[in-house]
Design a protein around this motif. Structure first.
Motif, PDB file in Angstrom:
ATOM      1  N   ARG A  78       0.821  -1.219   0.000  1.00 32.90           N
ATOM      2  CA  ARG A  78       0.000   0.000   0.000  1.00 32.90           C
ATOM      3  C   ARG A  78       0.854   1.268   0.000  1.00 32.90           C
ATOM      4  NH1 ARG A  78      -5.477  -1.561   3.524  1.00 32.90           N
ATOM      5  NH2 ARG A  78      -6.190  -3.123   2.008  1.00 32.90           N
ATOM      6  N   GLY A  79       1.898   1.218  -0.815  1.00 30.14           N
ATOM      7  CA  GLY A  79       2.750   2.385  -1.013  1.00 30.14           C
ATOM      8  C   GLY A  79       3.915   2.507  -0.057  1.00 30.14           C
TER       9      GLY A  79
ATOM     10  N   PHE B 206       7.617   2.636  -1.295  1.00 32.34           N
ATOM     11  CA  PHE B 206       8.171   3.827  -1.942  1.00 32.34           C
ATOM     12  C   PHE B 206       8.885   4.755  -0.959  1.00 32.34           C
ATOM     13  CE2 PHE B 206       4.422   2.658  -4.629  1.00 32.34           C
ATOM     14  CZ  PHE B 206       5.174   2.088  -5.643  1.00 32.34           C
TER      15      PHE B 206
ATOM     16  N   GLY C  84       8.326   0.749  -8.440  1.00 29.57           N
ATOM     17  CA  GLY C  84       7.236  -0.216  -8.377  1.00 29.57           C
ATOM     18  C   GLY C  84       7.483  -1.425  -9.252  1.00 29.57           C
TER      19      GLY C  84
ATOM     20  N   SER D 212      -4.649  -0.549  -9.836  1.00 32.03           N
ATOM     21  CA  SER D 212      -4.520   0.893  -9.971  1.00 32.03           C
ATOM     22  C   SER D 212      -5.679   1.386 -10.815  1.00 32.03           C
ATOM     23  CB  SER D 212      -3.193   1.275 -10.630  1.00 32.03           C
ATOM     24  OG  SER D 212      -3.105   2.689 -10.764  1.00 32.03           O
TER      25      SER D 212
ATOM     26  N   ASN E 178      -0.056   3.646 -14.551  1.00 28.20           N
ATOM     27  CA  ASN E 178       0.378   2.680 -13.541  1.00 28.20           C
ATOM     28  C   ASN E 178      -0.068   1.269 -13.891  1.00 28.20           C
ATOM     29  OD1 ASN E 178       1.582   4.718 -12.109  1.00 28.20           O
ATOM     30  ND2 ASN E 178      -0.079   4.933 -10.618  1.00 28.20           N
TER      31      ASN E 178
END
Length: 272
Positions: free
Chosen positions: A185-186, A189, A206, A224, A229
């Motif tokens: 969930r990100g 990054f 990613g 997405s 993406n």
């Protein structure tokens, strides 16, 4: 080789938490990009939208691989098959390619829902059957309970969580893993290593994460709503991470950041 690990199906488009027009629009883009495997669940409340999105496409049914998952509330004998039949009605399909138990039952009795899963397959409602969020010990038990192949155990899998125990169980039982929450969930990054590694391959952070998952022998589910993406998530087959880069990413698994636990889902097991 298991169909989930074939080149055209090891990248699936996940649909949680998409609903309504946003869901159908994302599916249209995913189909155009090249996705042929799609993942949904009774719990997601979007099987009808997924069904409509796929029905609008000109892609032949035999080219698609559709997975759905039975809600734990429907594991009882009186509800199981009826719920699967409703899923098929919503999906506008005669069968799903993979039918999974979404979470282990709260009472720990996996034998009963596994037998219902087998019944659904025997009735032709599903070509393949599998698991989701089962522990290593549950995978071994399931392997002993069911006579036929178990197509997957879909679990949280990303570079910030050590899943060596489940990988070992996959090798031991022959039940391959597939991922959800593939980029945590990100959270991935926040770690510059992925972008740094990606520079050498002309790939994004990613894409490096998803390629790492594939090279661990785990098929990928990603979601997405952004066309760029969706395309990037699919475009991960034209490079291979070196053993050095794989080891560098492996080291991050000791972060042990689990995204989906019992605080969010009451059926979440005590992981072994």
């Amino acid at each position: 080789m298991n169909i989930l690990f074939q080149k055209t199906h090891q990248r699936a488009f996940g649909t949680f938490p998409l609903r309504h027009d946003a869901c159908m629009a994302a599916i249209a883009v995913a189909l155009d990009v090249g996705y042929r495997a799609f993942d949904t669940a009774q719990m997601y409340g979007n099987e009808a939208e997924v069904g409509e999105g796929l029905a609008r496409s000109e892609v032949p049914r035999q080219d698609l691989f559709l997975t759905t998952k039975v809600h734990p509330d429907n594991y009882g004998e009186a509800l199981f098959l009826t719920s699967v039949e409703q899923s098929l009605k919503d999906l506008r399909l005669d069968y799903v390619d993979a039918l999974l138990l979404h979470w282990p039952p709260l009472d720990g009795d996996i034998a009963s829902p596994l037998r219902q899963l087998q019944r659904a397959q025997d009735k032709g409602l599903a070509r393949h059957i599998g698991l989701s969020n089962f522990t290593a010990s549950m995978m071994r038990d399931a392997r002993n309970i069911l006579d036929g192949p178990i197509v997957t155990n879909q679990v949280e899998f990303h570079p910030l969580l050590n899943q060596d125990i489940l990988l070992g169980a996959a090798n031991e039982t022959g039940i391959p893993l597939s991922s959800f929450t593939s980029v945590a969930r990100g959270e991935v990054f926040k770690y510059p290593q992925f972008a740094e590694i990606g520079q050498a391959y002309g790939k994004s952070a990613g894409q490096v994460v998803l390629r790492w998952i594939l090279q661990k022998g785990v098929s990928v589910n990603t979601m997405s709503t952004k066309p760029e993406n969706i395309r990037a998530n699919f475009d991960i087959m034209d490079f291979t991470l070196s053993s050095i880069d794989m080891a560098r990413i492996d080291a991050l698994t000791h972060t042990n950041k689990r995204i989906i636990g019992s605080d969010l889902v009451p059926w979440a097991p005590d992981w072994d």
